[in-house]
Design an enzyme around this catalytic site. Structure first.
Site, mmCIF file in Angstrom:
data_model
loop_
_atom_site.group_PDB
_atom_site.id
_atom_site.type_symbol
_atom_site.label_atom_id
_atom_site.label_comp_id
_atom_site.label_asym_id
_atom_site.label_seq_id
_atom_site.Cartn_x
_atom_site.Cartn_y
_atom_site.Cartn_z
ATOM 1 N N ASP A 48 -1.298 -6.261 -0.335
ATOM 2 C CA ASP A 48 -1.146 -5.684 0.928
ATOM 3 C C ASP A 48 -2.937 -5.183 1.018
ATOM 4 O O ASP A 48 -2.775 -4.434 0.703
ATOM 5 C CB ASP A 48 0.207 -4.215 1.125
ATOM 6 N N ASP A 75 0.728 -1.059 -0.139
ATOM 7 C CA ASP A 75 0.088 0.145 0.097
ATOM 8 C C ASP A 75 0.726 1.454 0.114
ATOM 9 O O ASP A 75 0.374 1.719 0.641
ATOM 10 C CB ASP A 75 -0.988 0.036 0.954
ATOM 11 N N SER A 76 1.944 1.089 0.113
ATOM 12 C CA SER A 76 2.919 2.250 -0.139
ATOM 13 C C SER A 76 3.163 2.739 -1.580
ATOM 14 O O SER A 76 3.739 3.998 -2.078
ATOM 15 C CB SER A 76 4.332 1.743 -0.005
ATOM 16 N N GLU A 125 8.723 -4.432 10.784
ATOM 17 C CA GLU A 125 9.484 -2.635 10.237
ATOM 18 C C GLU A 125 10.044 -1.712 11.509
ATOM 19 O O GLU A 125 9.172 -1.998 12.372
ATOM 20 C CB GLU A 125 8.541 -1.895 9.786
ATOM 21 N N LYS A 157 -1.510 -9.406 3.036
ATOM 22 C CA LYS A 157 -0.542 -9.181 4.441
ATOM 23 C C LYS A 157 -1.530 -7.875 4.880
ATOM 24 O O LYS A 157 -2.412 -7.036 4.640
ATOM 25 C CB LYS A 157 1.178 -7.877 3.704
ATOM 26 N N GLU A 179 -1.514 -5.742 8.853
ATOM 27 C CA GLU A 179 -0.306 -5.107 9.922
ATOM 28 C C GLU A 179 -1.058 -5.404 11.524
ATOM 29 O O GLU A 179 -2.400 -5.505 11.207
ATOM 30 C CB GLU A 179 -0.628 -3.368 9.949
#
Length: 269
Positions: free
Chosen positions: A89, A50-51, A187, A118, A120
């Site tokens: 993501d 998502d960056s 991270e 993925k 978080e």
């Protein structure tokens, strides 16, 4: 320098888990077919991060990325790199509870060829990871500094600076592994804390800003190749001067056009 290619025909969740204590894993982000094709035979995994909301769309953070955007870019990546182990993501707000998470994950599997997703979160999201993995969704976890928490945390803060926080990160990793994740991104974590996390679990840890003690590394491609010029994060190594080289090439192109040396006779029909 020779290019070492990986056998992506055999890359899967089981193989990735078997890298633990055997070989370092290499993961890189990609958002389109062109770059994905370049990365496919070299990287072990491709993350459609998502960056992209920041490096591709120019937004200040990742939070406004949508599932539709992620599916679009994942399809582009899977088209360019059909043999790659590609991970989508999951964007902010798409896994706020286990049922919504499963609905959205199923949509990802049905609309793309992503091998995994993925998400978080640590202990607080373990029940969601468990619900997904028990319904045949391959999940990569993500703990430590979590970009989707940037507003609630008041910024991007390095984790693992205290014994208490390190212990919490270890609990997070253990919970995510127990829930069925096949690997965990770690991270923005102090290297000593990352070492403790890596030693505490039997699945691979993929570091970004977590030192070299993890089981692998991931970088955003535009950071790694020097295309992002606004600032250079401490954990990034530039493997080429991408922005500078592109500007020089475009400047040469402009000069060739103005001087009428492009196109040359051999470039005409």
């Amino acid at each position: 320098m020779s290019i070492i290619k990986n056998d992506f025909e055999k890359m899967n969740v089981t193989k990735i888990k078997n890298f633990k204590n055997n070989k370092k894993l290499t993961m890189i982000t990609a958002y389109d077919a062109l770059f994905a094709k370049l990365f496919e035979e070299i990287a072990d995994m491709i993350l459609v991060g998502d960056s992209l909301n920041m490096s591709f769309a120019g937004k200040p953070d990742t939070l406004s990325a949508t599932l539709e955007q992620m599916i679009y870019h994942t399809n582009a990546v899977c088209t360019g790199a059909p043999k790659a182990f590609t991970i989508l993501d999951m964007p902010f707000g798409t896994y706020i509870n286990k049922d919504e998470a499963l609905t959205n994950a199923i949509k990802v599997y049905q609309k793309t060829n992503a091998a995994a997703i993925k998400i978080e979160g640590g202990e607080d999201r373990a029940h969601i990871v468990e619900h997904l993995t028990s319904n045949s969704i391959a999940v990569m976890g993500h703990i430590g500094l979590m970009p989707q928490y940037v507003r609630s945390e008041g910024g991007y803060k390095v984790r693992g600076k205290t014994i208490e926080d390190t212990e919490q990160l270890v609990r997070d990793a253990i919970a995510i592994e127990k829930a069925g994740a096949f690997a965990i991104v770690v991270e923005g974590v102090m290297s000593e804390a990352a070492k403790k996390i890596t030693e505490a679990i039997s699945i691979p840890t993929i570091g970004i800003g977590a030192g070299k003690v993890t089981d692998g590394q991931v970088l955003v491609w535009s950071d790694m190749l020097g295309f992002f010029e606004d600032f250079k994060p401490k954990f990034v190594r530039h493997y080429m001067k991408g922005a500078q080289e592109v500007k020089e090439a475009i400047n040469q192109y402009r000069n060739d056009v103005q001087e009428a040396s492009f196109p040359a006779k051999e470039e005409e029909y």
